[in-house]
Design a protein around this motif. Structure first.
Motif, PDB file in Angstrom:
ATOM      1  N   TYR A 164       0.796  -1.215   0.000  1.00 52.94           N
ATOM      2  CA  TYR A 164       0.000   0.000   0.000  1.00 52.94           C
ATOM      3  C   TYR A 164       0.839   1.281   0.000  1.00 52.94           C
ATOM      4  O   TYR A 164       0.467   2.277  -0.602  1.00 52.94           O
ATOM      5  CB  TYR A 164      -0.898   0.063   1.246  1.00 52.94           C
ATOM      6  CG  TYR A 164      -1.884  -1.055   1.428  1.00 52.94           C
ATOM      7  CD1 TYR A 164      -2.449  -1.745   0.354  1.00 52.94           C
ATOM      8  CD2 TYR A 164      -2.296  -1.427   2.715  1.00 52.94           C
ATOM      9  CE1 TYR A 164      -3.371  -2.758   0.548  1.00 52.94           C
ATOM     10  CE2 TYR A 164      -3.220  -2.436   2.926  1.00 52.94           C
ATOM     11  CZ  TYR A 164      -3.750  -3.106   1.842  1.00 52.94           C
ATOM     12  OH  TYR A 164      -4.669  -4.102   2.043  1.00 52.94           O
ATOM     13  N   HIS A 165       1.944   1.269   0.727  1.00 55.71           N
ATOM     14  CA  HIS A 165       2.699   2.501   0.992  1.00 55.71           C
ATOM     15  C   HIS A 165       3.954   2.635   0.128  1.00 55.71           C
ATOM     16  O   HIS A 165       4.935   3.238   0.543  1.00 55.71           O
ATOM     17  CB  HIS A 165       3.055   2.561   2.477  1.00 55.71           C
ATOM     18  CG  HIS A 165       1.875   2.374   3.378  1.00 55.71           C
ATOM     19  ND1 HIS A 165       0.925   3.353   3.560  1.00 55.71           N
ATOM     20  CD2 HIS A 165       1.463   1.301   4.096  1.00 55.71           C
ATOM     21  CE1 HIS A 165      -0.016   2.896   4.385  1.00 55.71           C
ATOM     22  NE2 HIS A 165       0.291   1.659   4.728  1.00 55.71           N
ATOM     23  N   TRP A 233      -0.934   6.429  -0.038  1.00 52.88           N
ATOM     24  CA  TRP A 233      -2.082   5.529   0.069  1.00 52.88           C
ATOM     25  C   TRP A 233      -3.249   6.253   0.738  1.00 52.88           C
ATOM     26  O   TRP A 233      -4.394   6.144   0.311  1.00 52.88           O
ATOM     27  CB  TRP A 233      -1.689   4.284   0.843  1.00 52.88           C
ATOM     28  CG  TRP A 233      -2.760   3.264   1.086  1.00 52.88           C
ATOM     29  CD1 TRP A 233      -3.205   2.809   2.297  1.00 52.88           C
ATOM     30  CD2 TRP A 233      -3.511   2.515   0.102  1.00 52.88           C
ATOM     31  NE1 TRP A 233      -4.172   1.848   2.138  1.00 52.88           N
ATOM     32  CE2 TRP A 233      -4.367   1.644   0.807  1.00 52.88           C
ATOM     33  CE3 TRP A 233      -3.519   2.513  -1.294  1.00 52.88           C
ATOM     34  CZ2 TRP A 233      -5.257   0.778   0.152  1.00 52.88           C
ATOM     35  CZ3 TRP A 233      -4.404   1.642  -1.948  1.00 52.88           C
ATOM     36  CH2 TRP A 233      -5.248   0.796  -1.230  1.00 52.88           C
TER      37      TRP A 233
END
Length: 274
Positions: A164-165, A233
């Motif tokens: 996600y990041h 995100w």
């Protein structure tokens, strides 16, 4: 070959931050972001194999929000079988697996060409999850070589593979058609618009990372943004859920003077119009 990153202007950066700041303060947006930030319903962290993550990103296309639970069951079943077993499965077996989410041949073609791309990357020594990977080049290669993919699918595939990041902000069609006008962004025509908008959004978060991170803190979001990572995100989810909740309608609370009006929602312009 990559798509050259046009430098985001100071005005574009300000407008992105301004819209994210306003949207982040909306209760409905906050509820959706909190529900999907640390554990996303579409791309769950329980899938450890990056190949299956890339598969999930492609199979999520043309699945509506109301079918997310059905989609999640299909992906969980695919993950349980394992990527290599999926590739070895017959078309009939795969069609049975994906039938609940429709478009079986499209999803089979995506899997087959994804497997071919990954074999090619392995032979070339390309690791899509590596720290030195050129994400722009990988997204272009993915969009070019995977059947049924596009820039927006490729962006999602690399995001889910890397986590996600990782710094990628995927841009779907609604963000191009609804969010870009709200931001006053002039985008090129065609699929490349997704890449241009991604570059602008990522540049904005990079330029004002601490300020974007503080939006989560100041609004008391129950989310975890890892130390040392830019809140890309978080910004993506705020924008995607603002688009879904307020622009897909569009909502009556919206000011029609966007992006000139900085308040965006429930402003004095709207009250006078009413």
């Amino acid at each position: 070959m990559t798509i050259e990153r046009a430098k985001a202007t100071p005005l574009e950066i300000r407008r992105v931050h301004r819209l994210v700041a306003r949207a982040a303060g909306l209760p409905g947006v906050q509820a959706e972001v909190e529900a999907n930030h640390d554990e996303n319903r579409w791309w769950p962290t329980s899938i450890s194999d990056p190949r299956v993550r890339m598969l999930a990103a492609g199979w999520s296309t043309r699945v509506s929000y109301r079918m997310v639970e059905t989609y999640a069951r299909v992906i969980a079943s695919a993950n349980a079988r394992g990527f290599d077993n999926l590739v070895a499965a017959s078309d009939a077996e795969l069609a049975s697996l994906v039938r609940p989410i429709g478009l079986p041949q499209t999803r089979i073609d995506y899997l087959r060409s994804l497997a071919e791309l990954l074999r090619g990357w392995e032979k070339e020594g390309t690791d899509p999850t590596g720290d030195t990977a050129d994400c722009d080049a990988l997204i272009l290669d993915f969009a070019t070589r995977v059947r049924g993919a596009s820039y927006k699918v490729a962006q999602c595939a690399l995001l889910t593979a890397r986590g996600y990041h990782c710094g990628i902000i995927p841009v779907d069609s609604g963000m191009v058609t609804k969010l870009a006008p709200a931001l006053g962004l002039a985008l090129p025509t065609g699929a490349v618009a997704h890449e241009r908008m991604r570059h602008v959004l990522e540049a904005a978060v990079h330029a004002r990372s601490a300020e974007f991170r503080s939006l989560a803190t100041d609004n008391e979001y129950l989310v975890t943004i890892p130390e040392g990572s830019e809140p890309t995100w978080f910004a993506h989810l705020v924008l995607i859920y603002f688009k879904r909740l307020y622009l897909n309608g569009p909502a009556q609370q919206l000011c029609r003077r966007r992006p000139v009006c900085s308040k965006v929602v429930d402003c004095a312009h709207r009250a006078r119009r009413a």
